[in-house]
Design a protein around this motif. Sequence first.
Motif, PDB file in Angstrom:
ATOM      1  N   SER A  14      -2.658   1.827   8.347  1.00  0.00           N
ATOM      2  CA  SER A  14      -3.141   2.966   7.580  1.00  0.00           C
ATOM      3  C   SER A  14      -2.129   3.330   6.505  1.00  0.00           C
ATOM      4  O   SER A  14      -0.948   2.995   6.592  1.00  0.00           O
ATOM      5  N   SER A  15      -2.621   4.062   5.481  1.00  0.00           N
ATOM      6  CA  SER A  15      -1.722   4.570   4.452  1.00  0.00           C
ATOM      7  C   SER A  15      -1.073   5.890   4.855  1.00  0.00           C
ATOM      8  O   SER A  15      -0.250   6.427   4.105  1.00  0.00           O
ATOM      9  N   VAL A  16      -1.448   6.425   5.995  1.00  0.00           N
ATOM     10  CA  VAL A  16      -0.853   7.673   6.494  1.00  0.00           C
ATOM     11  C   VAL A  16       0.377   7.319   7.329  1.00  0.00           C
ATOM     12  O   VAL A  16       0.298   6.535   8.288  1.00  0.00           O
ATOM     13  N   LYS A  17       1.515   7.912   6.963  1.00  0.00           N
ATOM     14  CA  LYS A  17       2.776   7.585   7.642  1.00  0.00           C
ATOM     15  C   LYS A  17       2.703   7.881   9.136  1.00  0.00           C
ATOM     16  O   LYS A  17       3.187   7.097   9.958  1.00  0.00           O
ATOM     17  N   ASN A  19       0.799   5.264  11.083  1.00  0.00           N
ATOM     18  CA  ASN A  19       1.622   4.059  11.230  1.00  0.00           C
ATOM     19  C   ASN A  19       2.707   4.273  12.276  1.00  0.00           C
ATOM     20  O   ASN A  19       3.027   3.370  13.059  1.00  0.00           O
ATOM     21  N   SER A  30       1.020  -2.528  10.064  1.00  0.00           N
ATOM     22  CA  SER A  30       0.587  -1.382   9.262  1.00  0.00           C
ATOM     23  C   SER A  30      -0.932  -1.334   9.273  1.00  0.00           C
ATOM     24  O   SER A  30      -1.595  -2.280   8.853  1.00  0.00           O
ATOM     25  N   TYR A  67     -10.770  10.188   6.288  1.00  0.00           N
ATOM     26  CA  TYR A  67      -9.656   9.440   5.730  1.00  0.00           C
ATOM     27  C   TYR A  67      -8.985   8.530   6.747  1.00  0.00           C
ATOM     28  O   TYR A  67      -8.535   7.434   6.412  1.00  0.00           O
ATOM     29  N   MET A 100       0.845  -1.203   0.000  1.00  0.00           N
ATOM     30  CA  MET A 100       0.000   0.000   0.000  1.00  0.00           C
ATOM     31  C   MET A 100       0.878   1.251   0.000  1.00  0.00           C
ATOM     32  O   MET A 100       1.786   1.362   0.805  1.00  0.00           O
ATOM     33  N   MET A 101       0.591   2.190  -0.921  1.00  0.00           N
ATOM     34  CA  MET A 101       1.391   3.407  -1.016  1.00  0.00           C
ATOM     35  C   MET A 101       1.072   4.340   0.149  1.00  0.00           C
ATOM     36  O   MET A 101      -0.080   4.593   0.482  1.00  0.00           O
ATOM     37  N   SER A 102       2.125   4.816   0.792  1.00  0.00           N
ATOM     38  CA  SER A 102       1.956   5.742   1.916  1.00  0.00           C
ATOM     39  C   SER A 102       1.772   7.160   1.413  1.00  0.00           C
ATOM     40  O   SER A 102       2.366   7.558   0.415  1.00  0.00           O
ATOM     41  N   VAL A 103       0.932   7.915   2.097  1.00  0.00           N
ATOM     42  CA  VAL A 103       0.661   9.302   1.749  1.00  0.00           C
ATOM     43  C   VAL A 103       1.030  10.180   2.933  1.00  0.00           C
ATOM     44  O   VAL A 103       0.642   9.898   4.070  1.00  0.00           O
TER      45      VAL A 103
END
Length: 589
Positions: free
Chosen positions: A382-385, A388, A380, A354, A1-4
């Motif tokens: 969430s996609s939010v750094k 995480n 992991s 989100y 999953m790409m982190s945003v």
Amino acid sequence: MMSVSLRRLIIVPFFALALITGITMYFVATTTMSNIADKVGLQYIHEVESRVQERVRSFMSPLLRIVEVNQQSFLARPNELNDLSKAAIRFHEQGMPYRQMTFISIATSDGRYLTSVQPPVENRSHHIATNFVHKPLTMEGFEYDPMVGIGNKRQQDAEFTYDPRLRPFYQSAVGSKVPVWGEIERYYGYDALGATLSAAIYDDNDELLAITATSVALNALDEYLKSLEIVDGGYLFLAEGSGDLIATSSDTELFFTQDGESKRANLHEHQNDFFRLAGDHLEDGSYSLSYNGNEYLYYVHPVNFEYGETWLLGVLIPEAYHENLLSDYNRSSVLITLGLFIFISLLGALIAWYIGKPIQLLSAATSNKRLESIQALPESISSVKEINALNQGLKEMADDLSDVMHNLEAKVAERTILLQGENETLLESSIKDELTNIYNRRGLKQGFNRVVGVENEQKNSVTLVLCDIDHFKVFNDKYGHSEGDQALIKVAESLKMYSRAGVDIVARYGGEEFILVFSNMSLDHVLERLNGIRQELKNTELAGKERITMSFGVAHHESSDSMQIEDLINKADEKLYEAKNGGRNKIVS
């Protein structure tokens, strides 16, 4: 999953709610502006009051400290009152650092008077004034001599009869064991007010020996209030509870002459309308006052000093000042706040959507109140750094906390044992005499209370012995304090040698005086032990092969019912006095 990155989510355009929120905030701000204006005005007043309070306390602090120091000095060394010239040096040195310190004086009960003088408004050096050098009760001025205190006579100073016992500073302090404030009065011949603090000095029999007093000129406080930059139309004042003014920010006089008599300016009768208006409200608090159609915010607060003296600090400012300030600020702040509010609202809604789910997972794990629930979270969530990172931090914290909890009880027990040891060491040092390592007065009282508690239950006798080294001062002067200390240590060792460890009490009462307390021992056995102490001292050589002797006063009480240590000490002291007068090196019971 790409982190945003969370920062990228913050940059979101918005506009829809700006108009509605802006109108709402405008009406809310308009409605509450008056209340906020009052708070801003009070905050300004409190800042000014805090500065003035700090300056006044700093200004008056030397007066309090000098009186206390001189009172304690004469109480500790009353023989200094026999030769007041030595006090001239100390008074001069005390007054030199403080320009406002006008008089630092001592007046004895037989009428002798000495003071260090500094004019309240003229920039001249200190000099000394006394009434006993050439003729009793005749005041003369002298130059200060750093070697002997009283120097050459000042020819420019007039001589006049002066009996300090008739003066208010003396009479107000008689009968009081604490310093007493005098009335604030104008200095004779000077345009300045002065405050005086006096303290009585008594001997051990409560006989009055002298009165020490210090006076401070208050004109510097008036100059300070005038130097403060306050809002246009504002006023500051310091006053007594009666309304008599001490200092003001205005150019009005603090005193005036009427019918040849100098009088203090008073708020209630002041020529300034605002001061008269303030004089009607001298109770602690804040007030809204009206004058000629204008509103004013007025605040009065006490300035409390030690020993019961209280002044009043008043601050009065026009309400138009802070209302105009807030009116200009309100128009610009509404638009800025509106934009920020809308931005934060939209951003919060977007972030809640989100990141809601992973936050719910974290909340559920933490709400479970079990470390295992946090440790079981996925790596992991969430996609939010940042989320995480929070998840990893919680998991690591849970692991660390689990380790800490396993060792917590052992660490707490170890720390408890350490603290108990430190407490026991501190308690032991607080009740032991540092030189002789026997009980001090505090230890004596604790030990006596313990003995009396046991003897009250068993109805046994208690014997208190007050003993004093004969001619110890002569020995100390001859061989020095170091050998004197060794003699005190030898005496303490001899006393402990003839007392029962853990049963009897051995204490240093003060200087060369010691106290022994024997419980459940007949008077004959006590006397036998005291004679043993005398023999031990006779066989002990000190510096220069000197031997010392002791005198003993014995107070024996057959039953410990209603027994007070003060009564036993007083009785033993009477016996010790008989032993001293009977030639010393004696035991009187």
